[in-house]
Scaffold this motif. Structure first.
Motif, short mmCIF file in Angstrom:
data_model
loop_
_atom_site.label_atom_id
_atom_site.label_comp_id
_atom_site.label_asym_id
_atom_site.label_seq_id
_atom_site.Cartn_x
_atom_site.Cartn_y
_atom_site.Cartn_z
N LEU A 163 106.13 -36.74 20.94
CA LEU A 163 105.30 -37.24 22.05
C LEU A 163 105.26 -36.23 23.20
N ARG A 164 106.39 -35.54 23.41
CA ARG A 164 106.53 -34.68 24.59
C ARG A 164 106.08 -33.25 24.34
N TYR A 165 106.21 -32.77 23.09
CA TYR A 165 105.96 -31.35 22.82
C TYR A 165 104.83 -31.11 21.82
N ILE A 215 103.53 -58.48 14.45
CA ILE A 215 104.50 -57.88 15.37
C ILE A 215 105.67 -57.29 14.58
N GLN A 216 105.94 -56.00 14.84
CA GLN A 216 107.04 -55.30 14.18
C GLN A 216 107.74 -54.39 15.17
N PRO A 217 109.06 -54.17 15.00
CA PRO A 217 109.77 -53.23 15.87
C PRO A 217 109.63 -51.80 15.37
N VAL A 218 109.12 -50.91 16.22
CA VAL A 218 108.96 -49.50 15.86
C VAL A 218 109.27 -48.62 17.07
N ASN A 219 109.39 -47.32 16.81
CA ASN A 219 109.56 -46.33 17.88
C ASN A 219 108.19 -45.78 18.25
N THR A 220 107.83 -45.92 19.51
CA THR A 220 106.51 -45.47 19.97
C THR A 220 106.58 -45.17 21.46
N ILE A 221 105.46 -44.74 22.04
CA ILE A 221 105.44 -44.42 23.47
C ILE A 221 105.59 -45.71 24.28
N ASN A 222 106.39 -45.67 25.33
CA ASN A 222 106.76 -46.86 26.09
C ASN A 222 105.56 -47.56 26.74
N ASN A 223 104.77 -46.78 27.49
CA ASN A 223 103.59 -47.36 28.17
C ASN A 223 103.90 -48.63 28.95
N GLY A 224 105.06 -48.67 29.58
CA GLY A 224 105.39 -49.83 30.42
C GLY A 224 106.03 -50.99 29.71
N ALA A 225 106.30 -50.86 28.41
CA ALA A 225 106.91 -51.98 27.67
C ALA A 225 108.30 -52.30 28.23
N PHE A 254 107.17 -44.16 31.43
CA PHE A 254 106.00 -44.53 30.63
C PHE A 254 105.83 -43.64 29.41
N ASP A 255 106.11 -42.32 29.57
CA ASP A 255 105.78 -41.37 28.51
C ASP A 255 106.92 -41.13 27.52
N SER A 256 107.99 -41.92 27.61
CA SER A 256 109.13 -41.76 26.70
C SER A 256 108.99 -42.63 25.46
N ALA A 257 109.73 -42.24 24.42
CA ALA A 257 109.78 -43.05 23.20
C ALA A 257 110.78 -44.19 23.38
N VAL A 258 110.41 -45.38 22.92
CA VAL A 258 111.30 -46.54 22.93
C VAL A 258 111.19 -47.23 21.58
N GLU A 259 112.17 -48.08 21.27
CA GLU A 259 112.09 -48.92 20.07
C GLU A 259 111.87 -50.35 20.54
#
Length: 442
Positions: free
Chosen positions: A160-162, A333-343, A349-354
């Motif tokens: 996501l970052r690079y 609905i499923q748990p995944v690693n994706t961009i946070n976007n305020g979740a 916002f721009d970090s990966a979260v699960e």
């Protein structure tokens, strides 16, 4: 999208591949795979052929028309791919053994995705994944990258970052393992359960649990207060958390939290294994040898049950569930690693979260959770800081940044010990860390 689906699996010689093939067979009607390309490197050629032959026998037994291709050249495999899955291990299991044994020799926890071992797995893996992303952008820009490679959160963060490739989803079998474990505790079918997940990979919490849409969190917390129920994943032996602590925390932990909430006991256990020469890498190596002997059997045409001992339980369920939901725009609905976007409000916002996400044809849409509970937010933020700095070190090859990442990890007790571990591990993994040594050779 052409008729049928093309899936490319990088790291196709993995012992986990039969899991994936079993899932594709089971869900063929909703996920009509036309081609499965299994890609590996020269050192993995023999395993690739063994696994590839087993995959072909499994598909033949199921009577399905899926063409299996084996190659050591991923650029040959990628054109026209709809989904690319990555399940690779840079340096193979020998590298994992070093990730575990070197920190332990300094009295620090050695583990595949946590502490110094997690840092070095990231340093070796991220440049390779970014190279794969570049090939995807050139050869199959519309393909979704489904990354299973650990440390999955750090890898997703780095992509996501690079890179500017946004069609990436990180996936782990820990959340689905937690769901299955809770279903077993409640003695009900998994399909009736929903868990609100939020956190990071191997640092994820269940904020609430629903059965048929009704919250049962309090009941689950009480069941988990029994230490024998506190571990859901087979490759971490359960050390029960204190019942009062579980009740006070009031969220559902994942097995990897034991490294943080029971650090002393886990270190003691790992040091005992280290002295006996039975760290997890050695155990897995033996398991792998046994599995590949089984896979060689020309009569074998199913996934052998022994594979679940490898720690990959529910891997195919998670993988195929995700791919099918994107392909069919299921909006489940499923748990995944994706961009946070305020979740998660506590994470950039721009970090990966699960997190739990709505899965659509345009990818995961995170469910908004607001702030994490006060008791867990600090640890999650600390691990996110570690992942961010570690990803930067992997991309830049900066020694100073790597030492910073090592030292801010909560499992490393001091910068001096961190530096000693860093120096030894850099030397041990030199062949797989060209960015760190390029300047020295110039």
């Amino acid at each position: 999208m052409s008729e049928g689906i093309k899936i490319v699996t990088i790291g196709g010689g993995s012992s986990y591949t039969p899991e994936l093939v079993e899932g594709l067979i089971k869900h063929y009607e909703e996920l009509p795979v036309r081609e499965l390309w299994l890609v590996d490197i020269e050192e993995g050629k023999e395993k690739l052929e063994i696994v590839g032959n087993l995959a072909q026998r499994m598909i033949q037994k199921a009577g399905l028309d899926i063409k299996v291709h084996l190659t050591l050249n991923r650029r040959e495999a990628l054109p026209g791919a709809d989904f690319v899955t990555t399940q690779l291990r840079v340096g193979l299991l020998d590298a994992r053994a070093k990730d575990e044994r070197i920190p332990l020799s300094h009295g620090v926890l050695g583990q595949e995705t946590n502490g110094p071992g997690g840092l070095f797995k990231g340093l070796r893996t991220i440049p390779v994944i970014l190279d794969i992303v570049n090939d995807i952008k050139e050869l199959c820009p519309d393909a979704w990258l489904i990354n299973f490679t650990n440390p999955a959160g750090m890898v997703t963060e780095a992509v996501l970052r690079y890179s500017d490739h946004r069609k990436i989803v990180g996936l782990c079998n820990v959340p689905i393992g937690m769901e299955m474990g809770i279903a077993k505790l409640l003695d009900i079918d998994h399909s009736r359960i929903r868990v609100d997940f939020a956190g990071l990979n191997h640092m994820v919490f269940g904020l609430d649990v629903y059965v048929d849409g009704v919250s049962v969190k309090e009941r689950v917390i009480e069941l988990l207060a029994d230490p024998s129920n506190s571990s859901f994943v087979k490759n971490i032996e359960g050390l029960g958390l204190e019942a009062e602590f579980i009740r006070a925390l009031n969220v559902i932990t994942c097995p990897y939290h034991l490294y943080y909430y029971k650090s002393a006991e886990m270190l003691e256990k790992e040091l005992a294994n280290f002295k006996e020469g039975t760290t997890r890498a050695e155990v897995v190596k033996k398991l792998e040898e046994e599995l590949f002997e089984l896979y060689k059997d020309p009569e074998l045409a199913i996934k052998p049950p022994q594979l679940e001992e490898r720690g990959g339980a529910y891997y195919s369920d998670a993988a195929v569930r995700l791919i099918s939901s994107i392909y069919n725009d299921k909006r489940d609905i499923q748990p995944v690693n994706t961009i946070n976007n305020g979740a998660i409000a506590n994470i950039p916002f721009d970090s990966a979260v699960e997190v739990s996400c709505l899965i659509t044809k345009d990818g995961p849409k995170p469910v908004i959770n607001g702030h994490l509970p006060v008791a867990v937010q600090g640890l999650v933020q600390q691990i996110k800081s570690f992942e961010r700095v570690a990803a930067e070190a992997a991309v830049t090859g900066s020694y100073d940044t790597a030492l910073l990442a090592m030292t801010i990890n909560p499992l490393v007790p001091s910068d001096t010990i961190g530096k000693a571990i860093l120096d030894e591990m850099l030397e041990a993994h030199k062949a797989y860390l060209p960015r760190f040594f390029a300047k020295a050779q110039a």
